[in-house]
Write an enzyme that holds these catalytic residues in place. Structure first.
Site, PDB file in Angstrom:
ATOM      1  N   HIS A 133      -1.982  -0.277  -5.386  1.00  0.00           N
ATOM      2  CA  HIS A 133      -1.787  -1.087  -6.594  1.00  0.00           C
ATOM      3  C   HIS A 133      -0.530  -1.956  -6.512  1.00  0.00           C
ATOM      4  O   HIS A 133      -0.373  -2.881  -7.308  1.00  0.00           O
ATOM      5  CB  HIS A 133      -1.743  -0.189  -7.841  1.00  0.00           C
ATOM      6  CG  HIS A 133      -0.497   0.620  -8.004  1.00  0.00           C
ATOM      7  ND1 HIS A 133      -0.428   1.954  -7.680  1.00  0.00           N
ATOM      8  CD2 HIS A 133       0.728   0.290  -8.484  1.00  0.00           C
ATOM      9  CE1 HIS A 133       0.785   2.412  -7.955  1.00  0.00           C
ATOM     10  NE2 HIS A 133       1.500   1.417  -8.442  1.00  0.00           N
ATOM     11  N   ASP A 163      -5.295   5.340  -3.493  1.00  0.00           N
ATOM     12  CA  ASP A 163      -4.266   4.374  -3.870  1.00  0.00           C
ATOM     13  C   ASP A 163      -3.230   4.211  -2.758  1.00  0.00           C
ATOM     14  O   ASP A 163      -2.026   4.124  -3.014  1.00  0.00           O
ATOM     15  CB  ASP A 163      -3.576   4.778  -5.179  1.00  0.00           C
ATOM     16  CG  ASP A 163      -2.735   3.646  -5.762  1.00  0.00           C
ATOM     17  OD1 ASP A 163      -3.032   2.475  -5.474  1.00  0.00           O
ATOM     18  OD2 ASP A 163      -1.763   3.942  -6.487  1.00  0.00           O
ATOM     19  N   SER A 236       6.713   3.161  -6.840  1.00  0.00           N
ATOM     20  CA  SER A 236       5.401   3.307  -6.206  1.00  0.00           C
ATOM     21  C   SER A 236       5.478   3.033  -4.713  1.00  0.00           C
ATOM     22  O   SER A 236       6.007   2.006  -4.283  1.00  0.00           O
ATOM     23  CB  SER A 236       4.397   2.333  -6.832  1.00  0.00           C
ATOM     24  OG  SER A 236       4.000   2.772  -8.090  1.00  0.00           O
TER      25      SER A 236
END
Length: 393
Positions: A133, A163, A236
């Site tokens: 993402h 992911d 992230s």
């Protein structure tokens, strides 16, 4: 008799005089008594031993050594995306504007996403492992290395289900992180999160493993590490390391204040990340096996007399024309084994089927209305599944 009494009185006076002298000496010269006893070999006090904090069972005073080992391998990622949005174009003529209000149109603008990544070694080359993402639909990806160098990155491949994404950068002397060789994490283990929160630059936070094998999407083979180490927007793709500086997970998402939560973050285990990394480098994508059925934990009534940790899964529905349907598996069947492995729970079965190659056969054993059965299932390739995390970072 009088002579004995006089002798006792004489001795008593000298004892009292000696105690008085000792009191005065102790008052004006503290410690003199202990020095005299030591001089004449009469000391009974054992020497006091200093206990090192590192040997007291309280853990290290600092985790700087672990950070120094891992930090050079953590990078900042800046992904530039071209975003298309809807808008209303207003007419210049006031009359037309009043009559029609505006004309639908679209416009594009550049949007930058902040994230982190970890330099890993695969097939003797340096790659950057990050979250999908962070770089999804990016037109341009820039990577800021620990030593200040900036490199342009190209996307090797991505996997939406876990992911994860793999990037390749054109740079030399890349500091590669060491991956933990085994995944024996326990709740309570100390962990450190390294990343680029809110674009502040590389930041380290500390916490513990709150839980392992967490699953947020019941239809996916997720296996998250839950931690209370502070993870924020921009973390992230960053590293979750142990106290030896080894990579144990890739930070991926959090449940934030919007959900009334605090200190709930999740990381993808390094075992999962390594498998995805190897497949993406080998073929550009990840292939998973699929039996074509949905299942839940076996329900056990409280008064049934059966143990609460009953093994296996119960089939809830079967995909028409899918592998399970073709093999003869039916709803309400209890599946107990796949191949030679016991099925522990739904998450365990999802991991097993995902690890099998499409086209391979596996014997599934279970119970139907209390009677045992054995069926051969030819696995297919799992169709795309979109996991919807609670809040990404």
């Amino acid at each position: 008799m009088k002579h004995a009494a006089g002798t006792l009185a004489f001795i008593a006076r000298f004892v009292i005089l000696g105690l008085a002298v000792a009191f005065v000496i102790g008052l004006f010269w503290p410690g003199s008594g202990e020095r005299l006893r030591t001089r004449f070999g009469l000391s009974t006090t054992a020497p006091v031993q200093q206990v090192s904090p590192a040997r007291s069972g309280m853990g290290p005073v600092s985790y700087a050594d672990a950070v120094a080992v891992a930090a050079p391998s953590v990078v900042n990622i800046y992904a530039n995306k071209i975003v298309t949005e809807q808008a209303l174009k207003m007419y210049n003529n006031p009359v037309l504007q009043q009559l029609f209000g505006g004309m639908p149109t679209t416009y594009q603008h550049r949007e930058q996403t902040l994230g982190s990544g970890v330099i890993v070694n695969a097939q003797g080359q340096g790659y950057v492992l990050t979250n999908n993402h962070v770089i999804a639909q990016a037109a341009d990806i820039q990577v800021l290395l620990y030593d200040g160098r900036i490199a342009k990155a190209t996307l090797v491949g991505a996997d939406e289900e876990t992911d994860l994404a793999v990037l390749k950068i054109d740079a030399s002397n890349l500091p590669v992180i060491q991956m933990a060789s085994k995944q024996d994490l326990r709740a309570g283990d100390v962990v450190l999160a390294i990343g680029n929160p809110l674009g502040l630059g590389q930041t380290v936070t500390m916490g513990i493993v709150s839980a392992v094998s967490r699953q947020l999407n019941s239809s996916s083979a997720e296996d998250f590490i839950q931690t209370d180490a502070a993870i924020n927007l921009g973390n992230s793709g960053g590293a979750l390391i142990n106290t030896e500086g080894q990579l144990i997970g890739i930070n991926t998402l959090l449940i934030g204040e919007a959900a009334g939560a605090e200190g709930i973050g999740f990381a993808i285990p390094v075992t999962t990340a390594r498998k995805v990394l190897d497949q993406i480098i080998a073929s550009g994508h990840v292939v998973r096996g699929w039996i074509g059925a949905n299942y839940v934990s076996v329900p056990v009534a409280a008064d049934s007399g059966l143990p609460s940790a009953a093994r296996g899964v119960q089939v809830t529905d079967v995909t028409p024309g899918g592998p399970a349907a073709l093999a003869g598996i039916q709803p309400r069947d209890i599946l107990l084994k796949i191949g030679n492995d016991d099925i522990l729970d739904p998450t365990d079965l999802r991991r097993h089927e995902a690890a099998l190659k499409p086209g391979s056969k596996a014997e599934v054993s279970g119970l139907r209305n209390g009677s045992p059965f054995h069926l051969d299932v030819t696995l297919a390739q799992r169709p795309p599944m979109s996991a919807t995390p609670v809040v990404t970072n």
